[in-house]
Design a protein around this motif. Structure first.
Motif, PDB file in Angstrom:
ATOM      1  N   LYS A 102      41.946  39.748  21.878  1.00 47.75           N
ATOM      2  CA  LYS A 102      42.750  38.915  22.527  1.00 47.75           C
ATOM      3  C   LYS A 102      43.719  38.233  21.153  1.00 47.75           C
ATOM      4  O   LYS A 102      44.267  37.587  21.406  1.00 47.75           O
ATOM      5  CB  LYS A 102      42.060  37.375  23.500  1.00 47.75           C
ATOM      6  CG  LYS A 102      41.045  36.809  22.501  1.00 47.75           C
ATOM      7  CD  LYS A 102      41.248  35.852  23.469  1.00 47.75           C
ATOM      8  CE  LYS A 102      40.132  34.721  22.927  1.00 47.75           C
ATOM      9  NZ  LYS A 102      40.449  33.592  21.989  1.00 47.75           N
ATOM     10  N   GLU A 103      42.776  38.782  19.895  1.00 44.97           N
ATOM     11  CA  GLU A 103      43.132  38.575  18.988  1.00 44.97           C
ATOM     12  C   GLU A 103      43.889  39.116  18.117  1.00 44.97           C
ATOM     13  O   GLU A 103      44.054  38.595  17.100  1.00 44.97           O
ATOM     14  CB  GLU A 103      40.914  38.202  17.892  1.00 44.97           C
ATOM     15  CG  GLU A 103      40.904  36.639  17.837  1.00 44.97           C
ATOM     16  CD  GLU A 103      41.485  35.382  18.148  1.00 44.97           C
ATOM     17  OE1 GLU A 103      42.188  35.312  17.243  1.00 44.97           O
ATOM     18  OE2 GLU A 103      41.166  34.544  19.379  1.00 44.97           O
ATOM     19  N   ILE A 104      44.222  40.224  18.480  1.00 45.97           N
ATOM     20  CA  ILE A 104      44.891  40.556  17.899  1.00 45.97           C
ATOM     21  C   ILE A 104      46.315  40.521  18.254  1.00 45.97           C
ATOM     22  O   ILE A 104      47.253  40.565  19.329  1.00 45.97           O
ATOM     23  CB  ILE A 104      45.386  42.710  18.220  1.00 45.97           C
ATOM     24  CG1 ILE A 104      43.799  43.182  17.676  1.00 45.97           C
ATOM     25  CG2 ILE A 104      45.908  43.431  18.007  1.00 45.97           C
ATOM     26  CD1 ILE A 104      43.097  44.172  18.566  1.00 45.97           C
ATOM     27  N   ARG A 105      47.062  40.087  17.090  1.00 45.17           N
ATOM     28  CA  ARG A 105      48.843  39.532  17.092  1.00 45.17           C
ATOM     29  C   ARG A 105      48.854  40.268  16.441  1.00 45.17           C
ATOM     30  O   ARG A 105      49.584  39.385  15.433  1.00 45.17           O
ATOM     31  CB  ARG A 105      48.301  38.070  17.097  1.00 45.17           C
ATOM     32  CG  ARG A 105      47.501  37.682  18.768  1.00 45.17           C
ATOM     33  CD  ARG A 105      47.225  36.045  18.400  1.00 45.17           C
ATOM     34  NE  ARG A 105      46.386  35.357  19.018  1.00 45.17           N
ATOM     35  CZ  ARG A 105      45.169  34.090  18.632  1.00 45.17           C
ATOM     36  NH1 ARG A 105      46.365  32.847  18.246  1.00 45.17           N
ATOM     37  NH2 ARG A 105      44.535  34.239  19.307  1.00 45.17           N
ATOM     38  N   PRO A 106      49.501  41.302  16.615  1.00 46.27           N
ATOM     39  CA  PRO A 106      50.475  41.539  14.567  1.00 46.27           C
ATOM     40  C   PRO A 106      51.989  41.505  14.849  1.00 46.27           C
ATOM     41  O   PRO A 106      52.956  41.683  13.593  1.00 46.27           O
ATOM     42  CB  PRO A 106      50.541  43.345  15.477  1.00 46.27           C
ATOM     43  CG  PRO A 106      50.537  43.507  16.688  1.00 46.27           C
ATOM     44  CD  PRO A 106      49.250  42.086  17.323  1.00 46.27           C
ATOM     45  N   SER A 107      52.859  40.779  15.962  1.00 46.43           N
ATOM     46  CA  SER A 107      53.406  40.075  15.697  1.00 46.43           C
ATOM     47  C   SER A 107      53.882  38.268  15.078  1.00 46.43           C
ATOM     48  O   SER A 107      55.393  38.090  15.021  1.00 46.43           O
ATOM     49  CB  SER A 107      54.350  40.369  17.351  1.00 46.43           C
ATOM     50  OG  SER A 107      54.045  39.444  18.044  1.00 46.43           O
ATOM     51  N   GLU A 108      52.788  37.921  15.383  1.00 49.11           N
ATOM     52  CA  GLU A 108      52.674  36.373  14.968  1.00 49.11           C
ATOM     53  C   GLU A 108      53.505  36.278  13.600  1.00 49.11           C
ATOM     54  O   GLU A 108      53.970  35.308  13.680  1.00 49.11           O
ATOM     55  CB  GLU A 108      50.973  35.927  14.810  1.00 49.11           C
ATOM     56  CG  GLU A 108      51.065  34.753  15.221  1.00 49.11           C
ATOM     57  CD  GLU A 108      50.315  33.884  15.695  1.00 49.11           C
ATOM     58  OE1 GLU A 108      48.980  33.623  14.949  1.00 49.11           O
ATOM     59  OE2 GLU A 108      49.789  34.173  16.359  1.00 49.11           O
ATOM     60  N   PRO A 109      53.396  37.053  13.302  1.00 52.88           N
ATOM     61  CA  PRO A 109      54.033  36.354  11.758  1.00 52.88           C
ATOM     62  C   PRO A 109      55.640  36.550  11.586  1.00 52.88           C
ATOM     63  O   PRO A 109      56.235  36.485  10.623  1.00 52.88           O
ATOM     64  CB  PRO A 109      53.233  37.664  10.646  1.00 52.88           C
ATOM     65  CG  PRO A 109      52.217  38.734  10.689  1.00 52.88           C
ATOM     66  CD  PRO A 109      52.633  37.774  12.552  1.00 52.88           C
ATOM     67  N   TYR A 110      55.584  37.575  12.744  1.00 50.98           N
ATOM     68  CA  TYR A 110      57.038  38.095  12.524  1.00 50.98           C
ATOM     69  C   TYR A 110      57.661  37.337  14.422  1.00 50.98           C
ATOM     70  O   TYR A 110      59.156  37.436  13.835  1.00 50.98           O
ATOM     71  CB  TYR A 110      57.697  39.052  12.771  1.00 50.98           C
ATOM     72  CG  TYR A 110      56.655  39.886  11.681  1.00 50.98           C
ATOM     73  CD1 TYR A 110      57.291  40.466  10.339  1.00 50.98           C
ATOM     74  CD2 TYR A 110      55.369  40.335  11.884  1.00 50.98           C
ATOM     75  CE1 TYR A 110      57.004  40.910   9.993  1.00 50.98           C
ATOM     76  CE2 TYR A 110      54.909  41.955  11.264  1.00 50.98           C
ATOM     77  CZ  TYR A 110      55.525  41.435  10.070  1.00 50.98           C
ATOM     78  OH  TYR A 110      54.992  42.140   8.713  1.00 50.98           O
ATOM     79  N   LEU A 111      56.837  36.097  14.181  1.00 46.00           N
ATOM     80  CA  LEU A 111      57.855  35.237  15.183  1.00 46.00           C
ATOM     81  C   LEU A 111      58.935  34.657  15.839  1.00 46.00           C
ATOM     82  O   LEU A 111      60.356  34.356  15.775  1.00 46.00           O
ATOM     83  CB  LEU A 111      56.474  34.318  15.912  1.00 46.00           C
ATOM     84  CG  LEU A 111      57.383  33.655  17.121  1.00 46.00           C
ATOM     85  CD1 LEU A 111      57.293  34.683  18.235  1.00 46.00           C
ATOM     86  CD2 LEU A 111      55.926  32.651  17.805  1.00 46.00           C
ATOM     87  N   THR A 112      58.970  33.877  13.732  1.00 51.56           N
ATOM     88  CA  THR A 112      60.127  32.572  13.764  1.00 51.56           C
ATOM     89  C   THR A 112      61.623  34.299  13.233  1.00 51.56           C
ATOM     90  O   THR A 112      62.306  33.842  14.206  1.00 51.56           O
ATOM     91  CB  THR A 112      60.205  32.175  12.537  1.00 51.56           C
ATOM     92  OG1 THR A 112      59.146  31.575  12.790  1.00 51.56           O
ATOM     93  CG2 THR A 112      61.484  31.643  12.189  1.00 51.56           C
ATOM     94  N   GLU A 113      61.259  35.110  12.682  1.00 54.06           N
ATOM     95  CA  GLU A 113      62.118  36.169  12.693  1.00 54.06           C
ATOM     96  C   GLU A 113      62.482  36.198  14.433  1.00 54.06           C
ATOM     97  O   GLU A 113      63.797  36.838  14.220  1.00 54.06           O
ATOM     98  CB  GLU A 113      61.416  36.956  11.472  1.00 54.06           C
ATOM     99  CG  GLU A 113      63.245  38.480  11.075  1.00 54.06           C
ATOM    100  CD  GLU A 113      62.083  39.293  10.374  1.00 54.06           C
ATOM    101  OE1 GLU A 113      63.278  40.379  10.518  1.00 54.06           O
ATOM    102  OE2 GLU A 113      61.789  39.189  10.083  1.00 54.06           O
TER     103      GLU A 113
END
Length: 119
Positions: free
Chosen positions: A14-25
């Motif tokens: 659940k802590e693996i969130r590779p897309s989180e830095p790119y959410l706004t984009e």
């Protein structure tokens, strides 16, 4: 020991969130149909208020229902977040995605409390 292993595996994934830095984009891309102004002023604030509102309820439900149902609800909320993020279109769908994410992050308290009690 089996419950501790399952909790650790769940916590890891659940802590693996590779897309989180790119959410706004991703949100301002043509895929969702939401503008950058809407993202910052009408989508992201929804998480803050939903997190705050649900957190109080989560404390009560954790006491009454114990930890496991709340942790399952957390997992389902993360799934709903991703379903809305991937297949949702428009402002309302992205706001509901943030509501689901607010629910999921507010129920993390139950997960951390339970794993602390088990380990």
């Amino acid at each position: 020991k089996k419950a501790t292993f399952i909790l650790c595996v769940y916590g890891f994934f659940k802590e693996i969130r590779p897309s989180e830095p790119y959410l706004t984009e991703y949100l301002v891309s043509n895929h969702t149909g939401v503008t950058e102004t809407e993202v910052y002023h009408e989508v992201y604030p929804v998480w803050t208020y939903s997190y705050l509102a649900v957190l109080v309820v989560v404390f009560l439900f954790t006491d009454f229902l114990k930890y496991k149902p709340v942790i399952v609800f957390e997992g389902l909320s993360y799934i709903a977040t991703w379903v809305l993020l991937i297949w949702g279109k428009g402002l309302f769908a992205m706001q509901m995605m943030q509501v689901c994410y607010g629910i999921a992050t507010s129920t993390e308290v139950a997960y951390y409390s339970y794993i602390y009690a088990k380990v």
